[in-house]
Enzyme design. Structure first.
Site, PDB file in Angstrom:
ATOM      1  N   SER A  16      42.543 -49.506 -54.507  1.00 34.32           N
ATOM      2  CA  SER A  16      43.400 -48.634 -54.953  1.00 34.32           C
ATOM      3  C   SER A  16      43.801 -47.355 -54.052  1.00 34.32           C
ATOM      4  O   SER A  16      44.449 -46.650 -54.443  1.00 34.32           O
ATOM      5  CB  SER A  16      42.529 -47.782 -56.311  1.00 34.32           C
ATOM      6  OG  SER A  16      41.163 -47.541 -55.910  1.00 34.32           O
ATOM      7  N   HIS A  19      47.815 -53.276 -57.320  1.00 38.36           N
ATOM      8  CA  HIS A  19      46.927 -52.284 -57.881  1.00 38.36           C
ATOM      9  C   HIS A  19      47.348 -52.377 -59.459  1.00 38.36           C
ATOM     10  O   HIS A  19      48.280 -51.434 -59.678  1.00 38.36           O
ATOM     11  CB  HIS A  19      47.211 -51.075 -57.240  1.00 38.36           C
ATOM     12  CG  HIS A  19      46.617 -49.852 -57.822  1.00 38.36           C
ATOM     13  ND1 HIS A  19      46.883 -48.682 -57.674  1.00 38.36           N
ATOM     14  CD2 HIS A  19      45.277 -49.933 -58.341  1.00 38.36           C
ATOM     15  CE1 HIS A  19      45.883 -47.887 -58.166  1.00 38.36           C
ATOM     16  NE2 HIS A  19      44.893 -48.907 -58.468  1.00 38.36           N
ATOM     17  N   ASN A  57      47.342 -42.846 -56.843  1.00 37.39           N
ATOM     18  CA  ASN A  57      46.204 -42.071 -56.400  1.00 37.39           C
ATOM     19  C   ASN A  57      46.282 -40.891 -55.387  1.00 37.39           C
ATOM     20  O   ASN A  57      45.626 -39.918 -55.238  1.00 37.39           O
ATOM     21  CB  ASN A  57      45.200 -43.073 -55.754  1.00 37.39           C
ATOM     22  CG  ASN A  57      44.613 -43.675 -57.213  1.00 37.39           C
ATOM     23  OD1 ASN A  57      44.146 -43.323 -58.084  1.00 37.39           O
ATOM     24  ND2 ASN A  57      44.147 -45.033 -56.949  1.00 37.39           N
TER      25      ASN A  57
END
Length: 284
Positions: free
Chosen positions: A119, A140, A190
Site C-alpha cells: 500500500s 494495490h 494513501n
C-alpha cells in the site's frame, strides 16, 4: 501468456479478499500463509464473506460451493510453482516482501508475473531483488477487496509494458477499474488518505475533539461514508503507522510525521477492529 491459476501469499484480510475475488471470477487460486492457523482463518473469512453474498441474493449456495472448491489452502510456498500470477499480500515490511520475492524466483515459472499488494512501499525496490524486474508490478487492491472497485496498478522503474497491459486486462476481468500510478511513496490513494487520517488523530491527541466528534464532523460535514478514525481502525492502526513512516521517510517532510498518539496505540496493541480496540472498542 494466459493466466489461469493464481497464488496469493498471505491469508489475512487483504490476501483472503484477493483470493476470494479471483475465485469468484473463475480462477483456480492457491492461498498460502506460513502458519496453518492463519490459512484456516483466511478460509473461514472467505466462507463468511460468501455466505453474506448468498444472504443478499448475489450468489447461490451452488456458487458458494464452487468458489470454495477453487481455493486451495497451503503452508507450502511451492504451491506457487504452477501459477502464471503470484500476488503477495504479506505484512507491510520491506524486508519481508523482498525476501519472499527473492524466494519466488526459484519457485515460479520463468514467465510468471510477481505482483505486490503493498500500500506504500517502492515497487522498484521490491523488483530490484528479483531476477525478473520487468515482471514485477504493484496491484494495490482496496479493502474490502470483493466489494471495492479500484485497483491501483503501479509500475516499477523496470516494469515492462507487456506486464502492465496483462495486469490491466486481468483487473478488468475481475470487474474492477485499474488506475495506472507511477512508483512514489504511498502512490495516490494513501498519499492523500493517510495524512488526513493522521491529522484526525492529531485532533484527538491535542484535545480538539473526541474520536466520535471527529468522525461525526467528517461524515455529516464532508459526506464521508465512514469517519477517518473508524476507517483507521478498519484498516489497522499498525498499517496506518507503517504507511505514514514510509511517507515520512520517502519525502523527508514533517507534514508526514506520524502522530505520537498513533504510535502509542500501536505500542499498546490497540490496532483497531482486528484486536477489538483502537479509537473505538469492538465486540469480537
Amino acid at each position: 501468456m494466459a493466466i489461469r491459476e493464481v497464488t496469493v501469499l498471505g491469508a489475512g484480510q487483504m490476501g483472503s479478499g484477493i483470493a476470494q475475488t479471483f475465485a469468484q471470477h473463475g480462477y483456480q487460486v492457491g492461498l498460502y500463509d506460513i502458519e496453518s492457523t492463519a490459512v484456516d482463518r483466511g478460509i473461514a473469512g472467505i466462507e463468511g464473506s460468501l455466505t453474506r453474498f448468498v444472504r443478499k441474493g448475489s450468489l447461490t449456495e451452488e456458487d458458494k460451493s464452487r468458489i470454495m472448491q477453487q481455493i486451495h489452502p497451503s503452508t507450502d510456498l511451492g504451491i506457487a510453482n504452477r501459477s502464471q500470477l503470484v500476488i503477495e499480500a504479506i505484512p507491510e515490511k520491506m524486508e519481508l516482501k523482498t525476501a519472499i520475492i527473492q524466494a519466488l524466483d526459484s519457485i515460479c515459472m520463468p514467465d510468471a508475473i510477481l505482483a505486490t499488494n503493498t500500500s506504500s512501499l517502492s515497487i522498484t525496490a521490491i523488483a530490484a531483488v528479483s531476477g525478473r524486474p520487468d515482471l514485477v508490478i504493484g496491484m494495490h487492491f482496496m479493502n474490502p477487496v470483493p466489494i471495492m472497485p479500484l485497483v491501483e496498478i503501479i509500475r516499477g522503474l523496470a516494469t515492462s509494458d507487456a506486464t502492465f497491459e496483462q495486469i490491466q486486462t486481468i483487473t478488468q476481468q475481475l470487474g474492477k477499474t485499474g488506475v495506472e500510478v507511477q512508483d512514489a511513496p504511498g502512490f495516490v490513494s494513501n498519499r492523500i488518505l493517510m495524512p488526513m487520517i493522521n491529522e484526525a488523530i492529531y485532533t484527538v491527541y491535542e484535545g480538539v475533539a473526541a474520536p466520535e466528534a471527529v468522525d461525526q464532523v467528517m461524515k455529516l460535514g464532508m459526506h464521508h461514508p465512514m469517519g477517518p478514525l473508524t476507517l483507521a481502525d478498519f484498516i489497522g492502526l499498525d498499517t496506518c503507522l507503517s504507511i505514514m513512516e514510509t511517507l515520512h521517510q520517502g519525502f523527508s517532510d514533517s507534514k508526514y510525521r506520524p502522530c505520537p498518539l498513533l504510535r502509542k496505540y500501536v505500542s499498546a496493541g490497540w490496532l483497531g477492529r482486528k484486536t477489538g480496540r483502537g479509537f473505538f472498542v469492538y465486540d469480537q
